[in-house]
Design a protein around this motif. Structure first.
Motif, mmCIF file in Angstrom:
data_model
loop_
_atom_site.group_PDB
_atom_site.id
_atom_site.type_symbol
_atom_site.label_atom_id
_atom_site.label_comp_id
_atom_site.label_asym_id
_atom_site.label_seq_id
_atom_site.Cartn_x
_atom_site.Cartn_y
_atom_site.Cartn_z
ATOM 1 N N MET A 1 54.024 32.827 61.840
ATOM 2 C CA MET A 1 53.081 33.888 61.764
ATOM 3 C C MET A 1 51.745 34.592 61.159
ATOM 4 S SD MET A 1 55.689 37.085 61.706
ATOM 5 C CE MET A 1 54.315 38.172 61.739
ATOM 6 N N GLU B 1 48.040 34.221 63.028
ATOM 7 C CA GLU B 1 48.348 35.933 63.667
ATOM 8 C C GLU B 1 48.475 36.894 63.222
ATOM 9 O OE1 GLU B 1 50.819 34.490 67.400
ATOM 10 O OE2 GLU B 1 51.114 33.029 65.792
ATOM 11 N N ALA C 1 45.884 37.941 62.191
ATOM 12 C CA ALA C 1 43.715 37.484 63.204
ATOM 13 C C ALA C 1 44.133 39.906 63.971
ATOM 14 C CB ALA C 1 44.253 36.929 64.345
ATOM 15 N N LEU C 2 45.216 39.624 63.681
ATOM 16 C CA LEU C 2 45.808 41.363 64.032
ATOM 17 C C LEU C 2 45.249 42.548 63.174
ATOM 18 C CD1 LEU C 2 47.084 43.092 66.526
ATOM 19 C CD2 LEU C 2 48.810 42.344 64.849
ATOM 20 N N GLU D 1 52.104 45.632 68.680
ATOM 21 C CA GLU D 1 51.651 44.847 68.829
ATOM 22 C C GLU D 1 52.358 44.316 67.501
ATOM 23 O OE1 GLU D 1 47.452 43.460 69.064
ATOM 24 O OE2 GLU D 1 47.118 45.440 70.756
ATOM 25 N N LEU E 1 54.725 40.889 67.894
ATOM 26 C CA LEU E 1 54.678 39.531 67.134
ATOM 27 C C LEU E 1 55.774 38.862 65.601
ATOM 28 C CD1 LEU E 1 52.645 37.142 66.714
ATOM 29 C CD2 LEU E 1 51.709 38.651 64.621
ATOM 30 N N LYS F 1 58.905 37.923 69.046
ATOM 31 C CA LYS F 1 58.066 36.647 68.719
ATOM 32 C C LYS F 1 58.248 35.139 68.163
ATOM 33 C CE LYS F 1 53.745 33.554 69.266
ATOM 34 N NZ LYS F 1 52.869 33.541 69.311
ATOM 35 N N HIS F 2 58.349 35.183 66.784
ATOM 36 C CA HIS F 2 59.005 34.741 65.837
ATOM 37 C C HIS F 2 60.246 34.928 64.966
ATOM 38 C CE1 HIS F 2 54.890 33.063 65.183
ATOM 39 N NE2 HIS F 2 54.305 33.846 65.442
#
Length: 404
Positions: free
Chosen positions: A68, A71, A74-75, A94, A98, A101-102
């Protein structure tokens, strides 16, 4: 503290006593001696087996954290410079999404150590009270579970390179004990550092190793702080506790070595070495490489990147006019159906088989010749397998000829 830790102290004493009985049963000397030293090693292994599911969870969480990172970076770039409460709240939400999600969280890697700490302190207190138990003056109890006064005396008299299991650097004037303690503290700190370095140096993608990555920064801090912490606090630990911790670190090193070699993180140095080893084994057996197998699978599933000229957008009225009419290489050169092995027929080669689909109507999933993507990929895979098998046979014959 002894009251709070009492159930764990009894459990620790129970494991040590019964491992000692087993070692005596298989031929080791009863009473004081190496059997009690090995009982502490056995206690460590017993605990590590119990917390094996936590180690698996730690590895999965660590891999999720690594995957992750792009990402996450980027966040962080998205909210860089935004200090208002609303932006901070959105960033936090967010970031938690994340993590979900992972399937990971930033604290999962700490679980094995946190679970072991109560056991560690229980062993510390058992060894600290050996003398009182042996002399029958332990307040409120005549034993610690199955650890009676006689057995406590045997444990206290047991030594490692001349240092008693219940002695520490700070509670003895014996130089031998001090030297052994210092050596074991160095071993404990070194193994602790290496277990952390294995994950960050060998099993992390190169793209995640830059200094802007907060995960890398925190791991580097931990790699420095933890060994130093254990080095300074180790002078208070008994020899038996140091044996427990060194054994635990060695166990962790072995687990990580196996995991990194068998299930490396994608994009890491360990994965490159793993693929090289697997491809060498596959080449000897005449099998396709991992990359070829993955490419064939992606082509069969229709997820492989396609080459050739990009299809240009067409207006609706022109799509209607061209419906049912052959296009591309098939329409221009009148190509005939092939067998999927890449043989050129009427100007259509292997590239046309895999990349140039007919676009009549709504865009059929079949290629020129009536074959589906999966059939073409399977035939190409079989052809390459036959070629590799013939090449392996030729190499074998050449080697046999040279040896003869």
């Amino acid at each position: 503290m002894d009251t709070i830790l009492w159930p764990l102290k009894v459990a620790v004493a129970w494991v040590m006593v019964y491992i000692h009985k087993f070692l005596v049963l298989v031929g080791m000397h009863d009473g004081s001696g190496a059997a009690w030293v090995l009982s502490i090693v056995g206690l460590t292994i017993f605990v590590r087996i119990l917390i094996m599911p936590l180690f698996v969870r730690q590895i999965r969480a660590s891999r999720g954290m690594q995957l992750m990172q792009p990402e996450l970076q980027a966040l962080q770039a998205k909210y860089k410079g935004k200090k208002d409460p609303a932006s901070k709240q959105r960033q936090q939400e967010e970031m938690m999404a994340l993590y979900r999600k992972h399937g990971t969280n930033p604290f999962a890697s700490c679980f094995p150590i946190l679970i072991q700490m109560p056991i560690f302190f229980a062993l510390f207190r058992v060894l600290a009270n050996l003398e009182k138990v042996a002399e029958g003056v332990y307040p409120g109890h005549i034993s610690i579970g199955p650890l009676t006064a006689e057995l406590a005396g045997d444990v206290q008299a047991s030594t490692v390179f001349g240092a008693h299991l219940s002695d520490s650097f700070m509670n003895t004037d014996d130089m031998t004990t001090k030297v052994v303690t210092v050596i074991m503290i160095i071993a404990m700190s070194a193994t602790q550092w290496y277990t952390m370095a294995q994950l960050s140096m060998k099993n992390m993608p190169e793209s995640s190793k830059n200094s802007d990555n907060p995960m890398i920064r925190s791991q580097r801090v931990m790699m420095t702080v933890m060994p130093v912490f254990f080095a300074f606090t180790g002078v208070q630990f008994q020899i038996g506790v140091l044996i427990y911790w060194v054994t635990s670190n060695l166990w962790t090193m072995g687990q990580q070595f196996y995991t990194i070699n068998r299930m490396p993180a994608p994009g890491s140095e360990a994965e490159k070495k793993f693929r090289a080893r697997e491809n060498a084994k596959r080449a000897r057996k005449g099998m396709p490489s991992l990359e070829e197998e993955e490419r064939a699978k992606a082509e069969a599933e229709g997820t492989a990147p396609t080459g050739g000229q990009r299809a240009q957008p067409v207006r609706k009225n022109r799509q209607k006019k061209g419906a049912g009419r052959p296009s591309g290489a098939e329409g221009r050169s009148g190509s005939r159906p092939d067998d999927g092995d890449g043989a050129k027929t009427g100007g259509a080669g292997d590239a046309n088989d895999s990349d140039n689909a007919t676009t009549g109507g709504g865009g059929s999933s079949r290629r020129p010749g009536g074959l589906t993507d999966e059939e073409i990929a399977r035939r190409r895979y079989e052809r390459r397998a036959r070629e590799r098998k013939r090449a392996a046979a030729r190499r074998k014959a050449q080697n046999k000829k040279r040896r003869g």
